[in-house]
Motif scaffolding. Sequence first.
Motif, PDB file in Angstrom:
ATOM      1  N   ASP A  41      59.936  46.378 -29.660  1.00 49.41           N
ATOM      2  CA  ASP A  41      58.745  45.989 -28.903  1.00 49.41           C
ATOM      3  C   ASP A  41      58.974  46.310 -27.429  1.00 49.41           C
ATOM      4  N   PRO A  42      58.334  47.332 -26.891  1.00 54.16           N
ATOM      5  CA  PRO A  42      58.523  47.640 -25.469  1.00 54.16           C
ATOM      6  C   PRO A  42      58.175  46.469 -24.551  1.00 54.16           C
ATOM      7  N   GLU A  43      57.205  45.661 -24.939  1.00 59.09           N
ATOM      8  CA  GLU A  43      56.801  44.514 -24.116  1.00 59.09           C
ATOM      9  C   GLU A  43      57.438  43.204 -24.575  1.00 59.09           C
TER      10      GLU A  43
ATOM     11  N   THR B  24      57.075  41.357 -27.399  1.00 60.29           N
ATOM     12  CA  THR B  24      56.160  40.368 -27.981  1.00 60.29           C
ATOM     13  C   THR B  24      56.849  39.434 -28.964  1.00 60.29           C
TER      14      THR B  24
ATOM     15  N   HIS C 235      59.073  36.897 -27.193  1.00 64.04           N
ATOM     16  CA  HIS C 235      58.427  35.808 -26.444  1.00 64.04           C
ATOM     17  C   HIS C 235      57.698  34.845 -27.377  1.00 64.04           C
TER      18      HIS C 235
ATOM     19  N   GLY D 240      47.698  42.565 -22.223  1.00 64.97           N
ATOM     20  CA  GLY D 240      48.913  41.800 -22.495  1.00 64.97           C
ATOM     21  C   GLY D 240      48.709  40.299 -22.444  1.00 64.97           C
TER      22      GLY D 240
ATOM     23  N   ASP E 253      48.608  38.109 -28.144  1.00 67.21           N
ATOM     24  CA  ASP E 253      49.578  38.703 -29.068  1.00 67.21           C
ATOM     25  C   ASP E 253      48.921  39.154 -30.362  1.00 67.21           C
TER      26      ASP E 253
ATOM     27  N   GLU F 101      53.841  47.558 -30.188  1.00 70.20           N
ATOM     28  CA  GLU F 101      54.720  46.408 -30.429  1.00 70.20           C
ATOM     29  C   GLU F 101      55.121  46.409 -31.912  1.00 70.20           C
TER      30      GLU F 101
END
Length: 156
Positions: free
Chosen positions: A29-31, A33, A36, A96, A99, A139
């Motif tokens: 997941d580059p961000e 997700t 978190h 963003g 989710d 993601e």
Amino acid sequence: MSRWRRVFGVPLLVVALCTAGCGVTVPTDPEGTLDHVRGGELRAGASPSGELVVVEGDEVGGSLAELVEGLADTLDADVTWTVGSEEDLVDALEAGELDVAIGGMTDATPWTQRVAATRGYESIRGAHGPVVLLLPLGENAWQAALEGYLDKEVAP
């Protein structure tokens, strides 16, 4: 050592060792997700749609909402709901701010030009054809976790 192994084998080995040493996992997941959400907050968007998504005041229910809540339980996460139109939810996914988004979206949804969609699930209570959940593009670990949960919970 053959010429092929010198030209291609050694550089490939170096790349493989460097990647392994960096802790790169697939899917990723580059961000971040999934990271978190796990042990934290699952930010879910809901667009009312028959018995799939029922909104009454501040409460979100229905068969898709139950699946999102169940997924959150497996990840030790709390769900925070945002109610809106499909377009508002897609905008929030892109920004963003969410989710996952649920509603009456099917596997023919036009939103896949802007966000990712799970596989279609036909056996969700209230579905009239393959229903998808929407999530942020790229993601992949998050999508794999979500689809893995849906595969277990929603019998084909």
